[in-house]
Structures are given as C-alpha cells and as structure tokens.
Motif scaffolding. Structure first.
Motif, PDB file in Angstrom:
ATOM      1  N   VAL A 136      94.589 -46.068 -18.490  1.00  0.00           N
ATOM      2  CA  VAL A 136      93.421 -46.944 -18.412  1.00  0.00           C
ATOM      3  C   VAL A 136      92.693 -46.849 -19.742  1.00  0.00           C
ATOM      4  O   VAL A 136      92.392 -45.746 -20.214  1.00  0.00           O
ATOM      5  CB  VAL A 136      92.478 -46.553 -17.265  1.00  0.00           C
ATOM      6  N   ARG A 137      92.434 -48.004 -20.333  1.00  0.00           N
ATOM      7  CA  ARG A 137      91.752 -48.064 -21.624  1.00  0.00           C
ATOM      8  C   ARG A 137      90.395 -48.735 -21.454  1.00  0.00           C
ATOM      9  O   ARG A 137      90.279 -49.763 -20.778  1.00  0.00           O
ATOM     10  CB  ARG A 137      92.585 -48.839 -22.648  1.00  0.00           C
ATOM     11  N   VAL A 138      89.380 -48.140 -22.047  1.00  0.00           N
ATOM     12  CA  VAL A 138      88.066 -48.784 -22.119  1.00  0.00           C
ATOM     13  C   VAL A 138      87.849 -49.262 -23.539  1.00  0.00           C
ATOM     14  O   VAL A 138      88.208 -48.578 -24.511  1.00  0.00           O
ATOM     15  CB  VAL A 138      86.930 -47.836 -21.679  1.00  0.00           C
ATOM     16  N   GLU A 139      87.260 -50.431 -23.664  1.00  0.00           N
ATOM     17  CA  GLU A 139      87.005 -51.035 -24.972  1.00  0.00           C
ATOM     18  C   GLU A 139      85.519 -51.230 -25.171  1.00  0.00           C
ATOM     19  O   GLU A 139      84.795 -51.577 -24.243  1.00  0.00           O
ATOM     20  CB  GLU A 139      87.743 -52.368 -25.081  1.00  0.00           C
ATOM     21  N   GLY A 140      85.056 -50.985 -26.392  1.00  0.00           N
ATOM     22  CA  GLY A 140      83.645 -51.114 -26.714  1.00  0.00           C
ATOM     23  C   GLY A 140      83.013 -49.807 -27.146  1.00  0.00           C
ATOM     24  O   GLY A 140      81.915 -49.776 -27.682  1.00  0.00           O
ATOM     25  N   VAL A 141      83.719 -48.698 -26.918  1.00  0.00           N
ATOM     26  CA  VAL A 141      83.252 -47.386 -27.358  1.00  0.00           C
ATOM     27  C   VAL A 141      84.481 -46.587 -27.778  1.00  0.00           C
ATOM     28  O   VAL A 141      85.549 -46.712 -27.182  1.00  0.00           O
ATOM     29  CB  VAL A 141      82.470 -46.666 -26.229  1.00  0.00           C
ATOM     30  N   GLY A 142      84.329 -45.799 -28.834  1.00  0.00           N
ATOM     31  CA  GLY A 142      85.485 -45.065 -29.342  1.00  0.00           C
ATOM     32  C   GLY A 142      85.081 -43.795 -30.065  1.00  0.00           C
ATOM     33  O   GLY A 142      83.995 -43.255 -29.848  1.00  0.00           O
ATOM     34  N   ARG A 143      85.968 -43.351 -30.955  1.00  0.00           N
ATOM     35  CA  ARG A 143      85.771 -42.032 -31.574  1.00  0.00           C
ATOM     36  C   ARG A 143      84.547 -41.972 -32.486  1.00  0.00           C
ATOM     37  O   ARG A 143      84.050 -40.887 -32.779  1.00  0.00           O
ATOM     38  CB  ARG A 143      87.018 -41.642 -32.354  1.00  0.00           C
ATOM     39  N   ASP A 144      84.036 -43.108 -32.944  1.00  0.00           N
ATOM     40  CA  ASP A 144      82.862 -43.107 -33.818  1.00  0.00           C
ATOM     41  C   ASP A 144      81.567 -43.361 -33.044  1.00  0.00           C
ATOM     42  O   ASP A 144      80.534 -43.671 -33.637  1.00  0.00           O
ATOM     43  CB  ASP A 144      83.018 -44.166 -34.914  1.00  0.00           C
ATOM     44  N   GLY A 182      90.506 -44.397 -30.497  1.00  0.00           N
ATOM     45  CA  GLY A 182      90.574 -45.127 -31.756  1.00  0.00           C
ATOM     46  C   GLY A 182      89.237 -45.765 -32.061  1.00  0.00           C
ATOM     47  O   GLY A 182      88.212 -45.420 -31.469  1.00  0.00           O
ATOM     48  N   ASP A 183      89.229 -46.706 -32.983  1.00  0.00           N
ATOM     49  CA  ASP A 183      87.995 -47.421 -33.321  1.00  0.00           C
ATOM     50  C   ASP A 183      87.680 -48.409 -32.206  1.00  0.00           C
ATOM     51  O   ASP A 183      88.335 -49.444 -32.077  1.00  0.00           O
ATOM     52  CB  ASP A 183      88.156 -48.166 -34.648  1.00  0.00           C
ATOM     53  N   GLY A 184      86.697 -48.073 -31.394  1.00  0.00           N
ATOM     54  CA  GLY A 184      86.267 -48.985 -30.347  1.00  0.00           C
ATOM     55  C   GLY A 184      87.052 -48.898 -29.056  1.00  0.00           C
ATOM     56  O   GLY A 184      86.924 -49.786 -28.201  1.00  0.00           O
ATOM     57  N   TRP A 185      87.832 -47.850 -28.854  1.00  0.00           N
ATOM     58  CA  TRP A 185      88.547 -47.716 -27.580  1.00  0.00           C
ATOM     59  C   TRP A 185      88.856 -46.246 -27.275  1.00  0.00           C
ATOM     60  O   TRP A 185      88.957 -45.417 -28.173  1.00  0.00           O
ATOM     61  CB  TRP A 185      89.848 -48.529 -27.566  1.00  0.00           C
ATOM     62  N   ILE A 186      88.991 -45.976 -25.976  1.00  0.00           N
ATOM     63  CA  ILE A 186      89.426 -44.671 -25.478  1.00  0.00           C
ATOM     64  C   ILE A 186      90.390 -44.934 -24.326  1.00  0.00           C
ATOM     65  O   ILE A 186      90.189 -45.860 -23.541  1.00  0.00           O
ATOM     66  CB  ILE A 186      88.247 -43.812 -24.968  1.00  0.00           C
ATOM     67  N   GLU A 187      91.426 -44.115 -24.229  1.00  0.00           N
ATOM     68  CA  GLU A 187      92.433 -44.296 -23.183  1.00  0.00           C
ATOM     69  C   GLU A 187      92.733 -42.964 -22.522  1.00  0.00           C
ATOM     70  O   GLU A 187      92.772 -41.921 -23.182  1.00  0.00           O
ATOM     71  CB  GLU A 187      93.707 -44.891 -23.778  1.00  0.00           C
ATOM     72  N   ALA A 188      92.910 -42.989 -21.206  1.00  0.00           N
ATOM     73  CA  ALA A 188      93.237 -41.772 -20.459  1.00  0.00           C
ATOM     74  C   ALA A 188      94.376 -42.045 -19.495  1.00  0.00           C
ATOM     75  O   ALA A 188      94.485 -43.131 -18.918  1.00  0.00           O
ATOM     76  CB  ALA A 188      92.026 -41.263 -19.703  1.00  0.00           C
ATOM     77  N   ALA A 189      95.213 -41.038 -19.324  1.00  0.00           N
ATOM     78  CA  ALA A 189      96.323 -41.115 -18.379  1.00  0.00           C
ATOM     79  C   ALA A 189      96.519 -39.731 -17.764  1.00  0.00           C
ATOM     80  O   ALA A 189      96.106 -38.711 -18.326  1.00  0.00           O
ATOM     81  CB  ALA A 189      97.601 -41.584 -19.075  1.00  0.00           C
ATOM     82  N   TYR A 191      83.942 -43.447 -15.604  1.00  0.00           N
ATOM     83  CA  TYR A 191      84.552 -43.740 -14.306  1.00  0.00           C
ATOM     84  C   TYR A 191      85.972 -44.269 -14.475  1.00  0.00           C
ATOM     85  O   TYR A 191      86.887 -43.880 -13.730  1.00  0.00           O
ATOM     86  CB  TYR A 191      83.707 -44.757 -13.536  1.00  0.00           C
ATOM     87  N   PHE A 192      86.171 -45.135 -15.450  1.00  0.00           N
ATOM     88  CA  PHE A 192      87.490 -45.733 -15.660  1.00  0.00           C
ATOM     89  C   PHE A 192      88.457 -44.729 -16.270  1.00  0.00           C
ATOM     90  O   PHE A 192      89.635 -44.693 -15.916  1.00  0.00           O
ATOM     91  CB  PHE A 192      87.345 -46.976 -16.535  1.00  0.00           C
ATOM     92  N   LEU A 193      87.951 -43.902 -17.179  1.00  0.00           N
ATOM     93  CA  LEU A 193      88.804 -42.878 -17.767  1.00  0.00           C
ATOM     94  C   LEU A 193      89.210 -41.845 -16.714  1.00  0.00           C
ATOM     95  O   LEU A 193      90.364 -41.399 -16.676  1.00  0.00           O
ATOM     96  CB  LEU A 193      88.092 -42.207 -18.932  1.00  0.00           C
ATOM     97  N   ALA A 194      88.273 -41.490 -15.838  1.00  0.00           N
ATOM     98  CA  ALA A 194      88.613 -40.580 -14.743  1.00  0.00           C
ATOM     99  C   ALA A 194      89.642 -41.213 -13.816  1.00  0.00           C
ATOM    100  O   ALA A 194      90.573 -40.538 -13.341  1.00  0.00           O
ATOM    101  CB  ALA A 194      87.355 -40.217 -13.967  1.00  0.00           C
ATOM    102  N   ALA A 195      89.508 -42.514 -13.570  1.00  0.00           N
ATOM    103  CA  ALA A 195      90.487 -43.202 -12.731  1.00  0.00           C
ATOM    104  C   ALA A 195      91.871 -43.158 -13.357  1.00  0.00           C
ATOM    105  O   ALA A 195      92.881 -43.016 -12.655  1.00  0.00           O
ATOM    106  CB  ALA A 195      90.048 -44.652 -12.502  1.00  0.00           C
ATOM    107  N   GLY A 196      91.939 -43.261 -14.673  1.00  0.00           N
ATOM    108  CA  GLY A 196      93.220 -43.136 -15.345  1.00  0.00           C
ATOM    109  C   GLY A 196      93.812 -41.748 -15.194  1.00  0.00           C
ATOM    110  O   GLY A 196      95.026 -41.580 -14.996  1.00  0.00           O
TER     111      GLY A 196
END
Length: 420
Positions: A254-262, A284-291, A242-247
C-alpha cells in the motif's frame, strides 16, 4: 446514531492520495492571514477543523479567494467578534494568543468537548505578560472572553509544556505581532516536540526565524510575517498511518502519496513503528509504501513524539505475536476524547487484554471478536479501528461521520485498498 459495517478484509493493496495535513493547514492559514501580501495555498485540507479556522479568520476581516489568502499585514482589522471553533485545538489555541496580541473584545467558544480540553497553561502564560483573559465557564477551560490590555515583554514569556505543545505553538506564532524581540521559556518537559518543529518550519516560510536552545528557550525576533507568495501543504502523515498499517497487516503493498522522506511532520516516523513490527517500508519524494503479510512483532516503544499515529500502533497490536506496550502517551487524555480510556475499552471489545496505565497501554492480543466500536466523536478512533476488519471479522463503526474533522473521504479511500 449512524454506523458503518466493515466486512472482513482478506488482503490490501493499492495507492491513496492523502488529504492535506491538518497541523500544517491551520498554521499556514493563520500565518497567511497575519502576513503582508497574498498567499496562494495548494494542498490545503478541506475538513471541519480547517473550515472553522477559515470561518473565524473571515469574521476577523481576512479575505479569501479560492486558494488565495489576502494577508492583514499584522494584527486582525476586526476588533470585536464572537468565534465558534468546534473541537479544533489547532484553531482555538493559536487564535487565543493571536487575538490577545491584536487587542480587542473577543469571545471564543467551541464544541462541548473543546470546553473540556485544558487551556489554562496558555492563559497563564498570556496573563503573565499582561493579557486580560476571562474564563466564561470552568477555570482553565474554554469558552473565553478576551479584553484589550497592554502587553509587556519586560521578562521572558513562560509556559508549561507537559500538557500540550499547542500552548507553545500559539505563543510562538502570535509574538511577532508585537514588533519586539521576545523569549519564550518552557517550564518542565515539552511533549510532542515534532509539532513544534512544524510551527518553526512554517514560521520560517513566512519570514520569521526563531532561534531554539534545546527545547527550553525560544528567541523570537522583531520581525513581521511576509507572504512567501505560494506555499504547498503536504499530505497528512497521521492519516497516512492507517493505510501503511493496512499494508503491513494485509500484505500490501500500500502506497500513500503526498508525504514522503522529506516531510516536516513528526508522524512520518510511524515508519519506525512499522519496521519494528516487521513490515517492509520504502520511501521516496512524496510517497511512502508498506508491505507485510507475516505475523507482526510485538512492540515496546515510547511514542510521545507521534501521539496521533500511536493510536494506529495500538490497533496494530491486535495482530502482534505477543503483548505490546505503548509508553509516554499521557497527552491522549486531553485530546478529542480521553483516548487512553477509549482505546482500552474498544480494544477489549475485540478480544484483547488491556492494562491501562496513567500514560501507557499494555495490549495482549487474543482471538479477534466481532465488535461494535464506539468512536466518542473522535475521528482517529474511527479511522484506527477500521484496521480491525483485517482480522477476518466484521466490525461496525458507530458515528463514522466523525472522520469529517480531518478526512471526510476516509472510508472510501480505505475501501479502495481492501479486498474481501
């Protein structure tokens, strides 16, 4: 009924720390309860679905101390119990199988919608190895009564995989309680395979390595669960969508923390949806960001592998440059509500033309309208439709409290990245 009005949102930016994954949390709780040794769990989701699991495990004799779970070292010590499991398929279905292997008198019930969600394929698989499972209502659905029976593994356990992957997950997690090698064979197509990958990953962390042959056969060794000592539950990838879609819609980043590429969660592949629709994604490790910021591109995609995050894609289709088609999402019909019918109904309120297929949606965006969104007591309906406020119109969400199932603080987190 309570409702929440979301004012038009002009842009989005910021960071959100995600709650723990529901899918991982309930698997970890169950296996920690069955393992020998104590398990310290960090990042565990604290929401309705995990609370009913913890409450059930407590009634079955499992002890909790803050973040620590004291394992039973095998089958549950309490041999008679009545358990209420809300609308948590990740609790009721695996517990059904585990309690069959425990041997005792148990009654399992849930919320009214849980009694409309099928469990017949799991019950048939369990009966096939000798289980005594009784339907207390309609055949094929909870509530259930479980009675002691001799379980025999002379033949492979067979289960259908085309309604829910949770039936296979339930069998895989329960079979080590029998101290015997076993094989599970899946009949027909197995849907939602990434969720089975989560199951295999968590079982591995507790010392049981299942050998998989494609997606049709699974060899379970004669091994008991052993606590890893400590285990971390990563952030919920479905909630991240939801947050990545909002970005992507509102500019971001918008960056979410707690989940990432691994991540071990299949829904992390929602990033592929974002990229196909024109968003800029980094991980990255523990984060994803969308714009984003530009008009989104229409989507035509098989989303069977990410059924929960696919709901986010459906609402994103309102912002696309043409009709979008979401395919192979028939499992929506047996979730917290009939999500195909519900999604089609609510998207039409917002001005879209929607064609509802047996297992697909075709969404043609129109001029967005102010709407009152019904959520059908479904947390993901409430969260995904919050994105409509990014279209420059106010949106009223009925029964916003239903997000307590997996993300009690969702609307506060969503407000933190929104600018009017």
């Amino acid at each position: 009924m309570d409702s929440l009005e979301l004012k038009p949102i002009r842009r989005t930016a910021g960071k959100v720390r995600l709650p723990g994954s529901k899918s991982i949390s309930n698997r970890v709780l169950l296996l920690a309860a069955l393992a020998s040794g104590d398990t310290e769990v960090s990042g565990l989701l604290d929401a309705d679905d995990t609370r009913v699991m913890r409450d059930a495990l407590s009634k079955l004799g499992v002890r909790f101390s803050k973040r620590r779970v004291r394992g039973a070292g095998g089958p549950f010590p309490v041999k008679k119990a009545e358990l209420f499991l809300g609308n948590a398929g990740t609790a009721l279905r695996p517990l059904t199988a585990a309690l069959v292997m425990t041997g005792g008198e148990y009654r399992l019930a849930g919320a009214p919608r849980m009694h409309e969600r099928p469990i017949g394929d799991l019950v048939n698989a369990l009966r096939g190895i000798g289980a005594d499972v009784e339907y207390l209502g309609a055949d094929g659905y909870p509530p259930l009564a479980l009675h002691p029976a001799a379980i025999k593994l002379n033949e492979p356990v067979t289960v259908k995989g085309d309604v829910s992957s949770q039936f296979l997950t339930a069998l895989l997690m329960a079979l080590p309680l029998l101290d015997s090698k076993s094989r599970v064979e899946v009949q027909g197509e197995l849907i939602s395979r990434p969720y089975v990958e989560i199951t295999l990953n968590v079982m591995r962390r507790f010392g049981v390595e299942v050998a998989r042959r494609e997606w049709h056969s699974f060899e379970v060794p004669a091994a008991r669960y052993v606590s890893p000592g400590r285990i971390y539950v990563e952030g919920d990838a479905s909630s991240a969508s939801y947050f990545l879609a909002a970005g992507a819609i509102g500019g971001g980043p918008v960056r979410v923390e707690g989940v990432g590429r691994d991540s071990i969660q299949g829904d992390v592949r929602f990033t592929e949806v974002l990229e196909r629709m024109g968003a800029r994604v980094s991980m990255g490790d523990g984060w994803i960001e969308a714009a984003g910021g530009n008009k989104l591109k229409a989507l035509d995609m098989d989303l069977n592998h990410i059924p929960d995050a696919a709901m986010t894609a459906a609402v994103m289709a309102l912002f696309a440059d043409g009709p979008s088609t979401l395919r192979n999402i028939g499992s929506w019909r047996v979730k917290e509500t009939d999500r195909l019918a519900a999604m089609a109904t609510e998207l039409r309120k917002l001005g879209a033309r929607v064609e509802e297929g047996r297992d697909s949606l075709r969404i043609s965006p129109g001029k967005l309208k102010t709407a009152v969104i019904d959520t059908y007591a479904d947390h993901r309906m409430a969260m995904s439709f919050s994105l409509a406020a990014l279209g420059g119109v106010p949106v009223r969400i009925n029964d916003p409290g239903c997000v307590a199932k997996t993300f009690p603080e969702y609307f506060s987190a969503f407000a933190s990245i929104a600018a009017a």
